[in-house]
Design a protein around this motif. Structure first.
Motif, PDB file in Angstrom:
ATOM      1  N   ILE A   4      65.061  22.018  28.969  1.00 21.11           N
ATOM      2  CA  ILE A   4      65.951  23.033  28.386  1.00 21.11           C
ATOM      3  C   ILE A   4      65.271  23.713  27.200  1.00 21.11           C
ATOM      4  O   ILE A   4      65.327  24.939  27.051  1.00 21.11           O
ATOM      5  N   LEU A   5      64.606  22.917  26.354  1.00 18.60           N
ATOM      6  CA  LEU A   5      63.879  23.499  25.221  1.00 18.60           C
ATOM      7  C   LEU A   5      62.760  24.419  25.698  1.00 18.60           C
ATOM      8  O   LEU A   5      62.532  25.483  25.127  1.00 18.60           O
ATOM      9  N   LEU A   6      62.056  23.989  26.742  1.00 18.93           N
ATOM     10  CA  LEU A   6      60.972  24.822  27.278  1.00 18.93           C
ATOM     11  C   LEU A   6      61.520  26.141  27.819  1.00 18.93           C
ATOM     12  O   LEU A   6      60.950  27.208  27.572  1.00 18.93           O
ATOM     13  N   ILE A   7      62.635  26.079  28.531  1.00 19.36           N
ATOM     14  CA  ILE A   7      63.256  27.310  29.049  1.00 19.36           C
ATOM     15  C   ILE A   7      63.628  28.234  27.891  1.00 19.36           C
ATOM     16  O   ILE A   7      63.324  29.434  27.909  1.00 19.36           O
ATOM     17  N   ALA A   8      64.290  27.673  26.873  1.00 22.88           N
ATOM     18  CA  ALA A   8      64.688  28.481  25.709  1.00 22.88           C
ATOM     19  C   ALA A   8      63.470  29.054  24.999  1.00 22.88           C
ATOM     20  O   ALA A   8      63.470  30.212  24.562  1.00 22.88           O
TER      21      ALA A   8
END
Length: 140
Positions: A4-8
């Motif tokens: 999720i952090l990578l996507i954001a």
């Protein structure tokens, strides 16, 4: 959580890239304009710059979050370190572009367009490289 952090993080960098390319086009168009059109384009650049401040903050927060989510024994790889250098360059170019734009607004010195164009180019080129390097640095 890391995914999720990578996507954001990738979305934030992509947003910054798109905005800086739009800002670059704005600068190129504004260089040949006069009067109200030039003022309208300057207003648009100021709005984009304020939004870009938030986007760069999001890039840094999500990037630090990704770094903190590395396993304790794992150190950042070389891709991460190179990516970090490009994000620092992106932030530096953004700050210099903002300072140059502020100086243009205070003094009315239109000869600073070329310098601002250089800094905005630095932002979007750094952001493009940061996207590529983020994918390499944070393989899931």
């Amino acid at each position: 959580m890391k995914t999720i952090l990578l996507i954001a993080h990738l979305i934030a960098i992509a947003t910054g890239t798109g905005m800086s390319i739009a800002n670059y086009i704005n600068i190129r168009i504004a260089a040949g304009e006069k009067g109200e059109r030039r003022e309208a384009l300057a207003f648009l650049r100021r709005v984009l710059a304020r939004i870009a401040d938030v986007v760069i903050l999001a890039i840094w927060i999500t990037g630090i979050g990704l770094w903190l989510n590395l396993p304790p024994a794992e150190e950042p790889n070389v891709w991460f370190l190179v990516k970090l250098a490009f994000v620092v360059l992106l932030t530096l170019c953004h700050g210099l572009a903002r300072m140059t734009a502020g100086r243009m607004m205070r003094t009315g010195d239109q000869s600073l367009f070329a310098r601002m164009e250089l800094f905005v180019s630095g932002v979007w080129m750094s952001a493009l490289f940061a996207i590529i390097l983020a994918v390499l640095a944070f393989e899931t």
